[in-house]
Design an enzyme around this catalytic site. Structure first.
Site, PDB file in Angstrom:
ATOM      1  N   PRO A  10       9.830  -3.319   3.183  1.00 41.53           N
ATOM      2  CA  PRO A  10      10.531  -2.119   3.637  1.00 41.53           C
ATOM      3  C   PRO A  10       9.617  -1.045   4.215  1.00 41.53           C
ATOM      4  CG  PRO A  10      10.451  -2.226   1.238  1.00 41.53           C
ATOM      5  CD  PRO A  10       9.973  -3.552   1.745  1.00 41.53           C
ATOM      6  N   ASN A  11      10.155  -0.390   5.228  1.00 42.85           N
ATOM      7  CA  ASN A  11       9.514   0.761   5.907  1.00 42.85           C
ATOM      8  C   ASN A  11       8.322   0.380   6.778  1.00 42.85           C
ATOM      9  OD1 ASN A  11      11.280   2.788   4.782  1.00 42.85           O
ATOM     10  ND2 ASN A  11      10.272   2.386   2.834  1.00 42.85           N
ATOM     11  N   ARG A  18       4.929   6.366  10.562  1.00 43.46           N
ATOM     12  CA  ARG A  18       5.052   6.635   9.137  1.00 43.46           C
ATOM     13  C   ARG A  18       3.693   7.022   8.532  1.00 43.46           C
ATOM     14  NH1 ARG A  18       5.370   1.933   4.571  1.00 43.46           N
ATOM     15  NH2 ARG A  18       5.857   3.326   2.863  1.00 43.46           N
ATOM     16  N   TYR A  23      -1.317   5.063   6.634  1.00 42.51           N
ATOM     17  CA  TYR A  23      -1.050   3.691   7.091  1.00 42.51           C
ATOM     18  C   TYR A  23      -1.602   3.378   8.486  1.00 42.51           C
ATOM     19  CZ  TYR A  23       2.004   3.709   3.027  1.00 42.51           C
ATOM     20  OH  TYR A  23       2.474   3.795   1.737  1.00 42.51           O
ATOM     21  N   ASN A  74       3.156  -8.480   2.948  1.00 43.34           N
ATOM     22  CA  ASN A  74       3.007  -7.096   2.524  1.00 43.34           C
ATOM     23  C   ASN A  74       4.383  -6.698   1.996  1.00 43.34           C
ATOM     24  OD1 ASN A  74       2.798  -4.396   2.082  1.00 43.34           O
ATOM     25  ND2 ASN A  74       1.806  -3.921   4.043  1.00 43.34           N
ATOM     26  N   ALA A  77       6.973  -1.266  -0.850  1.00 40.58           N
ATOM     27  CA  ALA A  77       7.294  -0.689  -2.157  1.00 40.58           C
ATOM     28  C   ALA A  77       7.810  -1.734  -3.146  1.00 40.58           C
ATOM     29  CB  ALA A  77       8.320   0.423  -1.981  1.00 40.58           C
ATOM     30  N   HIS A  80       5.855  -3.030  -6.239  1.00 39.01           N
ATOM     31  CA  HIS A  80       5.783  -2.354  -7.533  1.00 39.01           C
ATOM     32  C   HIS A  80       7.084  -2.442  -8.322  1.00 39.01           C
ATOM     33  CE1 HIS A  80       2.450  -0.867  -5.230  1.00 39.01           C
ATOM     34  NE2 HIS A  80       3.243  -0.204  -4.407  1.00 39.01           N
ATOM     35  N   ASP A  87       9.646 -13.890  -8.380  1.00 37.57           N
ATOM     36  CA  ASP A  87      10.238 -15.152  -8.836  1.00 37.57           C
ATOM     37  C   ASP A  87      10.444 -16.117  -7.669  1.00 37.57           C
ATOM     38  OD1 ASP A  87      10.270 -14.258 -11.420  1.00 37.57           O
ATOM     39  OD2 ASP A  87      12.447 -14.018 -11.570  1.00 37.57           O
ATOM     40  N   GLU A  98      -1.248 -11.622  -0.780  1.00 31.66           N
ATOM     41  CA  GLU A  98      -0.632 -10.288  -0.753  1.00 31.66           C
ATOM     42  C   GLU A  98      -1.573  -9.317  -0.035  1.00 31.66           C
ATOM     43  OE1 GLU A  98      -0.114  -8.814  -4.732  1.00 31.66           O
ATOM     44  OE2 GLU A  98       0.320  -6.780  -4.056  1.00 31.66           O
ATOM     45  N   HIS A 100      -2.119  -5.204   1.645  1.00 30.23           N
ATOM     46  CA  HIS A 100      -1.684  -3.813   1.765  1.00 30.23           C
ATOM     47  C   HIS A 100      -2.601  -3.085   2.726  1.00 30.23           C
ATOM     48  CE1 HIS A 100       1.060  -4.266  -1.571  1.00 30.23           C
ATOM     49  NE2 HIS A 100       0.099  -4.943  -2.184  1.00 30.23           N
ATOM     50  N   LEU A 101      -2.004  -2.239   3.542  1.00 32.49           N
ATOM     51  CA  LEU A 101      -2.797  -1.406   4.457  1.00 32.49           C
ATOM     52  C   LEU A 101      -3.649  -0.417   3.666  1.00 32.49           C
ATOM     53  CD1 LEU A 101       0.352  -0.881   6.567  1.00 32.49           C
ATOM     54  CD2 LEU A 101      -1.725  -1.781   7.610  1.00 32.49           C
ATOM     55  N   SER A 102      -3.001   0.284   2.728  1.00 33.66           N
ATOM     56  CA  SER A 102      -3.717   1.274   1.913  1.00 33.66           C
ATOM     57  C   SER A 102      -4.280   0.589   0.669  1.00 33.66           C
ATOM     58  CB  SER A 102      -2.754   2.402   1.510  1.00 33.66           C
ATOM     59  OG  SER A 102      -1.702   1.885   0.703  1.00 33.66           O
ATOM     60  N   ARG A 107      -4.373   5.053  -5.255  1.00 40.62           N
ATOM     61  CA  ARG A 107      -3.259   5.953  -4.969  1.00 40.62           C
ATOM     62  C   ARG A 107      -2.521   6.319  -6.272  1.00 40.62           C
ATOM     63  NH1 ARG A 107       0.169   3.928  -0.107  1.00 40.62           N
ATOM     64  NH2 ARG A 107       0.938   6.081  -0.299  1.00 40.62           N
ATOM     65  N   ARG A 111       1.683   2.888  -8.052  1.00 42.26           N
ATOM     66  CA  ARG A 111       1.343   1.842  -7.065  1.00 42.26           C
ATOM     67  C   ARG A 111       0.272   0.885  -7.592  1.00 42.26           C
ATOM     68  NH1 ARG A 111       3.800   3.726  -2.257  1.00 42.26           N
ATOM     69  NH2 ARG A 111       3.871   5.987  -2.203  1.00 42.26           N
TER      70      ARG A 111
HETATM   71  C1  DQA Z   1       1.915  -0.623   1.138  1.00 40.82           C
HETATM   72  C2  DQA Z   1       1.637   0.140  -0.175  1.00 40.82           C
HETATM   73  C3  DQA Z   1       2.908   0.376  -0.947  1.00 40.82           C
HETATM   74  O1  DQA Z   1       2.639   1.102  -2.147  1.00 40.82           O
HETATM   75  C4  DQA Z   1       3.897   1.183  -0.120  1.00 40.82           C
HETATM   76  O2  DQA Z   1       5.122   1.335  -0.825  1.00 40.82           O
HETATM   77  C5  DQA Z   1       4.124   0.588   1.232  1.00 40.82           C
HETATM   78  C6  DQA Z   1       2.975   0.069   1.975  1.00 40.82           C
HETATM   79  C7  DQA Z   1       0.644  -0.750   2.015  1.00 40.82           C
HETATM   80  O3  DQA Z   1       0.637  -1.588   2.906  1.00 40.82           O
HETATM   81  O4  DQA Z   1      -0.314   0.022   1.825  1.00 40.82           O
HETATM   82  O5  DQA Z   1       5.224   0.615   1.762  1.00 40.82           O
HETATM   83  O6  DQA Z   1       2.340  -1.940   0.821  1.00 40.82           O
END
Ligand code: DQA
Length: 146
Positions: A10-11, A18, A23, A74, A77, A80, A87, A98, A100-102, A107, A111
């Site tokens: 998501p997002n 964003r 990010y 990725n 959210a 978490h 599953d 897995e 993550h950008l950040s 953080r 997270r």
């Molecule tokens: C994220 C880190 C997550 O905590 C956050 O909710 C995201 C992006 C990242 O790529 O850094 O949506 O997965």
């Protein structure tokens, strides 16, 4: 030929607009183009899917069974919160990396925990769009050496 499924949660469709200070400036399309280019170099096939919906991501993971050899995810959210995505990855038993950008570990405390990490081959976090490229290489190396 290996096929890798890339999943964006998501997002991530809002990348570029964003919170760019967290990010980065790159859009999701730019990241996917970079991964497609990397896949050509690695001589693998690659497929992309983004959804803001947990169930749609679960459906896509289930549909990947028997179709792809690795998943690069990725989960956004849902990292978490989602026992369902965890599953699904465990159920299909497709090697998953897995990303993550950040750096989620430096953080907010909420997270720091990932439901996905225990069912992943590994996690790459904190390198911006480069996390995806590193993740793709790590996944392909893992698949080609196992
Ligand atoms: C994220 C880190 C997550 O905590 C956050 O909710 C995201 C992006 C990242 O790529 O850094 O949506 O997965």
């Amino acid at each position: 030929m290996l096929t890798i499924q890339v999943l964006h949660g998501p997002n991530l469709n809002l990348l570029g607009k964003r919170e760019p200070e967290i990010y980065g400036q790159q859009t999701l399309d730019t990241i996917n183009q970079m991964l497609a280019e990397e896949a050509r170099r690695l001589q693998i096939a690659i497929e992309f899917f983004q959804s803001n919906h947990e169930g749609a991501l679960v459906d896509q993971i289930q549909a990947a069974m028997g179709q792809v050899q690795g998943i690069l995810i990725n989960p956004g959210a849902y990292t978490h919160t989602s026992v369902a995505i965890r599953d699904a990855i465990a159920a299909v038993a497709i090697p998953t990396v897995e990303v993550h950008l950040s750096n989620i570990h430096r953080r907010e405390p909420f997270r720091h925990h990932s439901y996905i990490a225990p069912v992943a081959v590994g996690q790459i976090s904190g390198f911006g769009a480069e996390s995806y490229r590193l993740g793709l290489h790590a996944l392909v190396n893992h698949l080609q050496s196992s």
